[in-house]
Design a protein around this motif. Sequence first.
Motif, PDB file in Angstrom:
ATOM      1  N   ALA A 216     -37.188 -57.670 -12.524  1.00 40.76           N
ATOM      2  CA  ALA A 216     -37.777 -58.536 -11.859  1.00 40.76           C
ATOM      3  C   ALA A 216     -38.994 -58.312 -10.905  1.00 40.76           C
TER       4      ALA A 216
ATOM      5  N   TRP B  99     -25.726 -49.361 -15.003  1.00 44.29           N
ATOM      6  CA  TRP B  99     -26.067 -51.008 -15.714  1.00 44.29           C
ATOM      7  C   TRP B  99     -24.603 -50.794 -16.408  1.00 44.29           C
ATOM      8  N   GLY B 100     -23.486 -52.257 -16.642  1.00 42.57           N
ATOM      9  CA  GLY B 100     -23.658 -52.743 -17.443  1.00 42.57           C
ATOM     10  C   GLY B 100     -22.163 -51.900 -16.948  1.00 42.57           C
ATOM     11  N   LYS B 101     -21.706 -52.061 -15.135  1.00 42.25           N
ATOM     12  CA  LYS B 101     -20.649 -51.414 -15.186  1.00 42.25           C
ATOM     13  C   LYS B 101     -19.692 -52.431 -14.332  1.00 42.25           C
TER      14      LYS B 101
ATOM     15  N   TYR C 166     -21.685 -53.924 -11.727  1.00 47.20           N
ATOM     16  CA  TYR C 166     -21.900 -53.383  -9.881  1.00 47.20           C
ATOM     17  C   TYR C 166     -22.954 -54.711  -9.250  1.00 47.20           C
ATOM     18  N   ALA C 167     -23.373 -54.920 -10.211  1.00 42.99           N
ATOM     19  CA  ALA C 167     -24.349 -56.285  -9.517  1.00 42.99           C
ATOM     20  C   ALA C 167     -23.713 -57.542  -9.327  1.00 42.99           C
ATOM     21  N   THR C 168     -22.771 -57.605 -10.050  1.00 45.02           N
ATOM     22  CA  THR C 168     -22.210 -58.786  -9.987  1.00 45.02           C
ATOM     23  C   THR C 168     -20.793 -58.224  -8.822  1.00 45.02           C
TER      24      THR C 168
ATOM     25  N   TYR D  55     -33.120 -66.527  -9.690  1.00 40.78           N
ATOM     26  CA  TYR D  55     -34.546 -67.036 -10.775  1.00 40.78           C
ATOM     27  C   TYR D  55     -34.061 -65.655 -11.427  1.00 40.78           C
ATOM     28  N   HIS D  56     -34.671 -65.900 -13.142  1.00 41.70           N
ATOM     29  CA  HIS D  56     -34.673 -64.377 -14.055  1.00 41.70           C
ATOM     30  C   HIS D  56     -35.294 -65.093 -14.624  1.00 41.70           C
TER      31      HIS D  56
ATOM     32  N   ARG E 257     -26.243 -63.857 -17.336  1.00 42.97           N
ATOM     33  CA  ARG E 257     -25.043 -62.902 -16.994  1.00 42.97           C
ATOM     34  C   ARG E 257     -24.333 -62.203 -15.377  1.00 42.97           C
ATOM     35  N   VAL E 258     -24.698 -62.115 -14.851  1.00 42.09           N
ATOM     36  CA  VAL E 258     -25.242 -61.692 -13.622  1.00 42.09           C
ATOM     37  C   VAL E 258     -24.665 -62.760 -12.720  1.00 42.09           C
TER      38      VAL E 258
HETATM   39  C1  LIG Z   1     -30.094 -57.234 -14.500  1.00 49.47           C
HETATM   40  C2  LIG Z   1     -29.144 -55.942 -13.824  1.00 49.47           C
HETATM   41  C3  LIG Z   1     -29.145 -56.273 -11.506  1.00 49.47           C
HETATM   42  C4  LIG Z   1     -27.629 -55.934 -14.077  1.00 49.47           C
HETATM   43  O1  LIG Z   1     -26.602 -54.951 -13.631  1.00 49.47           O
HETATM   44  P1  LIG Z   1     -25.326 -54.396 -13.737  1.00 49.47           P
HETATM   45  O2  LIG Z   1     -24.146 -54.240 -12.945  1.00 49.47           O
HETATM   46  O3  LIG Z   1     -25.657 -54.267 -15.411  1.00 49.47           O
HETATM   47  O4  LIG Z   1     -24.958 -56.385 -14.065  1.00 49.47           O
HETATM   48  P2  LIG Z   1     -23.217 -56.459 -14.591  1.00 49.47           P
HETATM   49  O5  LIG Z   1     -22.762 -54.899 -15.567  1.00 49.47           O
HETATM   50  O6  LIG Z   1     -22.477 -56.735 -13.262  1.00 49.47           O
HETATM   51  O7  LIG Z   1     -23.171 -57.663 -16.031  1.00 49.47           O
HETATM   52  C5  LIG Z   1     -24.242 -57.056 -16.964  1.00 49.47           C
HETATM   53  C6  LIG Z   1     -23.728 -58.141 -17.949  1.00 49.47           C
HETATM   54  O8  LIG Z   1     -25.023 -58.263 -18.818  1.00 49.47           O
HETATM   55  C7  LIG Z   1     -24.148 -57.664 -20.136  1.00 49.47           C
HETATM   56  N1  LIG Z   1     -25.185 -57.515 -21.112  1.00 49.47           N
HETATM   57  C8  LIG Z   1     -25.316 -55.617 -21.043  1.00 49.47           C
HETATM   58  N2  LIG Z   1     -26.363 -55.818 -22.641  1.00 49.47           N
HETATM   59  C9  LIG Z   1     -26.823 -56.861 -22.642  1.00 49.47           C
HETATM   60  C10 LIG Z   1     -27.428 -57.140 -23.441  1.00 49.47           C
HETATM   61  N3  LIG Z   1     -28.317 -56.271 -23.929  1.00 49.47           N
HETATM   62  N4  LIG Z   1     -27.635 -58.015 -23.038  1.00 49.47           N
HETATM   63  C11 LIG Z   1     -26.993 -59.756 -22.660  1.00 49.47           C
HETATM   64  N5  LIG Z   1     -25.480 -59.330 -22.018  1.00 49.47           N
HETATM   65  C12 LIG Z   1     -26.055 -57.682 -21.563  1.00 49.47           C
HETATM   66  C13 LIG Z   1     -22.779 -56.998 -19.960  1.00 49.47           C
HETATM   67  O9  LIG Z   1     -22.064 -56.983 -21.048  1.00 49.47           O
HETATM   68  C14 LIG Z   1     -22.270 -57.731 -18.659  1.00 49.47           C
HETATM   69  O10 LIG Z   1     -21.748 -58.802 -19.132  1.00 49.47           O
HETATM   70  P3  LIG Z   1     -20.694 -59.362 -19.206  1.00 49.47           P
HETATM   71  O11 LIG Z   1     -19.334 -58.805 -17.933  1.00 49.47           O
HETATM   72  O12 LIG Z   1     -19.852 -60.381 -19.487  1.00 49.47           O
HETATM   73  O13 LIG Z   1     -20.433 -57.801 -20.142  1.00 49.47           O
HETATM   74  C15 LIG Z   1     -29.680 -54.341 -13.886  1.00 49.47           C
HETATM   75  O14 LIG Z   1     -29.607 -54.784 -14.987  1.00 49.47           O
HETATM   76  C16 LIG Z   1     -30.662 -54.667 -13.894  1.00 49.47           C
HETATM   77  O15 LIG Z   1     -30.937 -54.344 -11.974  1.00 49.47           O
HETATM   78  N6  LIG Z   1     -32.126 -54.724 -14.167  1.00 49.47           N
HETATM   79  C17 LIG Z   1     -33.334 -54.377 -13.375  1.00 49.47           C
HETATM   80  C18 LIG Z   1     -33.625 -54.986 -12.306  1.00 49.47           C
HETATM   81  C19 LIG Z   1     -33.407 -56.571 -12.775  1.00 49.47           C
HETATM   82  O16 LIG Z   1     -33.648 -57.432 -14.132  1.00 49.47           O
HETATM   83  N7  LIG Z   1     -32.754 -57.089 -12.035  1.00 49.47           N
HETATM   84  C20 LIG Z   1     -32.868 -59.520 -12.111  1.00 49.47           C
HETATM   85  C21 LIG Z   1     -33.833 -59.230 -11.588  1.00 49.47           C
HETATM   86  S1  LIG Z   1     -33.540 -61.204 -11.709  1.00 49.47           S
END
Ligand SMILES: CC(C)(COP(=O)(O)OP(=O)(O)OC[C@H]1O[C@@H](n2cnc3c(N)ncnc32)[C@H](O)[C@@H]1OP(=O)(O)O)[C@@H](O)C(=O)NCCC(=O)NCCS
Length: 185
Positions: free
Chosen positions: A38, A102-104, A106-108, A130-131, A140-141
């Motif tokens: 981030a 992650w992957g539950k 929750y962020a969405t 932005y990412h 994806r989120v």
């Molecule tokens: C980015 C972040 C907030 C996502 O949170 P999260 O709660 O895991 O997000 P969600 O579960 O809502 O969605 C994650 C999606 O990524 C997908 N995913 C997981 N691993 C993946 C990978 N290696 N490659 C591609 N997609 C992936 C999941 O399958 C899901 O998509 P889907 O619903 O289509 O299957 C979390 O990973 C995080 O905090 N990362 C570090 C900080 C960060 O990156 N913040 C954002 C800065 S822009």
Amino acid sequence: MNILRTMQTERLILRPFREDDLEEFYAYASDPEVGPKAGWKPHDSRNESWEVLQRFIREREVWALVEKDTGRLIGSIGLHQDTKRSCENIKMLGYVIGRPWWGKGYATEAAKAVLQYGFRHMRLRMVTIYHYPFNERSRRVIEKCGFSREGILRMGSQLWNGVIYDDVCYSMTREEYFLQEGAKF
Ligand SMILES: CC(C)(COP(=O)(O)OP(=O)(O)OC[C@H]1O[C@@H](n2cnc3c(N)ncnc32)[C@H](O)[C@@H]1OP(=O)(O)O)[C@@H](O)C(=O)NCCC(=O)NCCS
């Protein structure tokens, strides 16, 4: 005021940060896999987390994400000033989730609640996000929330350690939000 700022989704409570969040905040803020994705440096000490926590407590549009089932603090989400744009009434969405959660989805789930707050309560004109190019999870989120991809701002960000990344840029206008929601704006 704090009660108004507290929101609920199916599985999460979004509430203002508190001083007793320090330990759980430090746990994910010190994880080298979280902050740098981030754009921020992993915290080296509880003192560093304490300083940031104090800022989060003062800021109106930053929420702690609490898992309803466990009462655990799992991350944060906020609407921030978008330093890339000068128009009034535009905010930039940012979020982090601790690695164990992650992957539950929750962020969405949290992002959708904050979009609703931003467009309905704050009456924002636009929300941006932005990412970095490698951050597939965040991509994806952003897609699941319905943002429109604008393009790539090359060398858009320089991190604390000097590393430069492109920014993949997205936005959602007020009109797009309400069209997507099937409601009037
Ligand atoms: C980015 C972040 C907030 C996502 O949170 P999260 O709660 O895991 O997000 P969600 O579960 O809502 O969605 C994650 C999606 O990524 C997908 N995913 C997981 N691993 C993946 C990978 N290696 N490659 C591609 N997609 C992936 C999941 O399958 C899901 O998509 P889907 O619903 O289509 O299957 C979390 O990973 C995080 O905090 N990362 C570090 C900080 C960060 O990156 N913040 C954002 C800065 S822009």
